[in-house]
Motif scaffolding. Structure first.
Motif, PDB file in Angstrom:
ATOM      1  N   VAL A 265     -23.957 -17.422  14.717  1.00 37.69           N
ATOM      2  CA  VAL A 265     -25.002 -18.376  14.344  1.00 37.69           C
ATOM      3  C   VAL A 265     -26.336 -17.866  14.866  1.00 37.69           C
ATOM      4  CG1 VAL A 265     -25.852 -20.729  14.627  1.00 37.69           C
ATOM      5  CG2 VAL A 265     -23.407 -20.324  14.309  1.00 37.69           C
ATOM      6  N   LEU A 266     -27.312 -17.803  13.971  1.00 33.57           N
ATOM      7  CA  LEU A 266     -28.634 -17.287  14.312  1.00 33.57           C
ATOM      8  C   LEU A 266     -29.676 -18.388  14.446  1.00 33.57           C
ATOM      9  CD1 LEU A 266     -28.598 -14.328  11.775  1.00 33.57           C
ATOM     10  CD2 LEU A 266     -27.893 -14.280  14.180  1.00 33.57           C
ATOM     11  N   SER A 267     -29.557 -19.426  13.606  1.00 33.31           N
ATOM     12  CA  SER A 267     -30.541 -20.502  13.604  1.00 33.31           C
ATOM     13  C   SER A 267     -29.915 -21.759  13.013  1.00 33.31           C
ATOM     14  CB  SER A 267     -31.767 -20.091  12.780  1.00 33.31           C
ATOM     15  OG  SER A 267     -32.747 -21.103  12.792  1.00 33.31           O
ATOM     16  N   VAL A 268     -30.439 -22.913  13.430  1.00 31.36           N
ATOM     17  CA  VAL A 268     -29.939 -24.205  12.948  1.00 31.36           C
ATOM     18  C   VAL A 268     -31.140 -25.067  12.589  1.00 31.36           C
ATOM     19  CG1 VAL A 268     -28.616 -26.276  13.520  1.00 31.36           C
ATOM     20  CG2 VAL A 268     -27.885 -24.053  14.416  1.00 31.36           C
ATOM     21  N   ARG A 269     -31.030 -25.798  11.476  1.00 34.27           N
ATOM     22  CA  ARG A 269     -32.104 -26.693  11.056  1.00 34.27           C
ATOM     23  C   ARG A 269     -31.537 -28.082  10.782  1.00 34.27           C
ATOM     24  NH1 ARG A 269     -34.919 -22.464   6.769  1.00 34.27           N
ATOM     25  NH2 ARG A 269     -35.360 -20.850   8.329  1.00 34.27           N
ATOM     26  N   CYS A 270     -32.124 -29.084  11.429  1.00 32.23           N
ATOM     27  CA  CYS A 270     -31.708 -30.477  11.251  1.00 32.23           C
ATOM     28  C   CYS A 270     -32.846 -31.280  10.625  1.00 32.23           C
ATOM     29  CB  CYS A 270     -31.370 -31.126  12.591  1.00 32.23           C
ATOM     30  SG  CYS A 270     -29.957 -30.427  13.418  1.00 32.23           S
ATOM     31  N   SER A 271     -32.480 -32.230   9.782  1.00 33.02           N
ATOM     32  CA  SER A 271     -33.484 -33.123   9.189  1.00 33.02           C
ATOM     33  C   SER A 271     -32.904 -34.520   9.083  1.00 33.02           C
ATOM     34  CB  SER A 271     -33.885 -32.611   7.802  1.00 33.02           C
ATOM     35  OG  SER A 271     -34.867 -33.450   7.227  1.00 33.02           O
ATOM     36  N   ILE A 272     -33.660 -35.510   9.574  1.00 36.59           N
ATOM     37  CA  ILE A 272     -33.252 -36.910   9.466  1.00 36.59           C
ATOM     38  C   ILE A 272     -34.483 -37.729   9.109  1.00 36.59           C
ATOM     39  CG2 ILE A 272     -33.299 -36.919  12.013  1.00 36.59           C
ATOM     40  CD1 ILE A 272     -31.691 -39.588   9.744  1.00 36.59           C
ATOM     41  N   GLY A 273     -34.402 -38.462   8.014  1.00 37.46           N
ATOM     42  CA  GLY A 273     -35.509 -39.315   7.601  1.00 37.46           C
ATOM     43  C   GLY A 273     -34.999 -40.517   6.838  1.00 37.46           C
TER      44      GLY A 273
END
Length: 335
Positions: free
Chosen positions: A140-148
């Motif tokens: 795993v190199l990067s993680v992106r989370c989004s909550i709206g």
């Protein structure tokens, strides 16, 4: 250990806990502690009070703390002194101060303290975590989370301006109210060790707290064996309700969608996403699983999946994020 149950707080989340508690403990004596001076006993309860001293005198064996976050620690501390096991709604408190001592008291009393980060009990999120840790996308190199989600739609029939989420004095704002992401990322990746953050008020919502925040977090993952950077976007104004997390690795990407309860995989040699897990849940399922786990931990004297230390870890990230915000996004270490 299941005869007397206290539900502290009778807002929307307190009512949900009360209903589920009655379903799982049909013969329990349930007392509701609420703020409003109304003598009518709520549905599913046996009795009601507005007096904390009466609630303590009830000698509950287990309690759900569903009051505003700014009130959690005071009520919880009194209940620990009374020998009561606790399920505390997230966040465990509005700030880290005093939480470590409270947790020492919990351990000394040999009680269970579980924090209500119920997303961990979604099968889809558990599978997302398992596949990442199994190396399905390589390193795993990067993680992106989004909550709206649009705040006025959260609790139909109520004035959003009066709710906990909207008011600083009650522990509102996206950093505390949408802190599930800070919990599950640390569950998957291990403890965060630094954060850079911005938060503010971008919409025309009539609230006195931040309606949006953007965080960059650094992890040195003991599970995945490398440094990882994650980004996170939180807001109260998005009309197309979204809760997703994508982990990008050396061998592809994997995506969790909380709205569909699906996990999708994009392999390195693929040209499209593939659904690898799908188990739709209704809104009560994770709360029911969470409460069942709470009961099992009381019976077995085991540490909960989401213990008090996990709750404190989230607050430590938020505290560091607030410092970063005051320093124009400067990176701040998390301890």
């Amino acid at each position: 250990m299941r005869k007397r149950l206290l539900i502290a707080g009778h807002g929307s989340i307190g009512k949900r806990h009360l209903r589920i508690a009655r379903e799982l403990l049909p013969n329990a004596d349930i007392l509701v502690l609420r703020k409003q001076p109304n003598k009518d006993v709520p549905q599913w309860a046996n009795r009601v009070t507005t007096s904390k001293s009466e609630a303590i005198a009830f000698k509950p064996q287990l309690a759900v703390i569903a009051t505003p976050a700014t009130l959690h620690l005071g009520t919880a501390s009194e209940l620990v002194r009374a020998g009561c096991n606790l399920l505390i709604e997230k966040p465990i408190a509005a700030a880290p101060h005093g939480v470590a001592k409270f947790l020492r008291d919990v351990r000394a009393a040999q009680l269970v303290c579980q924090v209500g980060y119920n997303l961990r009990f979604l099968p889809s999120l558990a599978e997302f975590r398992r596949l990442i840790q199994a190396g399905v996308v390589g390193q795993v190199l990067s993680v992106r989370c989004s909550i709206g989600q649009y705040l006025p739609d959260w609790r139909p029939g109520t004035d959003y301006r009066q709710g906990v989420s909207s008011r600083k004095e009650l522990g509102g704002g996206v950093l505390l109210e949408l802190s599930h992401e800070l919990d599950y990322l640390q569950w998957i990746l291990g403890p965060a060790n630094w954060v850079s953050a911005w938060a503010g008020h971008l919409s025309d919502l009539e609230i006195d707290v931040e309606d949006s925040a953007f965080l960059t977090l650094g992890f040195t993952s003991p599970t995945l064996g490398r440094a990882i950077v994650a980004t996170m976007a939180l807001d109260f104004f998005r009309r197309d309700t979204t809760r997703t997390c994508i982990a990008m690795g050396s061998e592809g990407s994997i995506r969790w969608n909380a709205q569909t309860d699906q996990v999708e995989l994009y392999k390195a040699d693929s040209t499209s996403w593939e659904t690898v897990f799908s188990q739709p849940c209704n809104i009560d399922d994770s709360y029911r699983a969470q409460f069942t786990h709470f009961l099992s931990c009381i019976d077995s004297e085991a540490s909960p999946l989401v213990n008090g230390e996990a709750g404190l870890a989230v607050l430590n990230v938020i505290e560091a994020a607030r410092k970063s915000i005051l320093r124009a996004g400067q990176r701040v270490g998390i301890y």
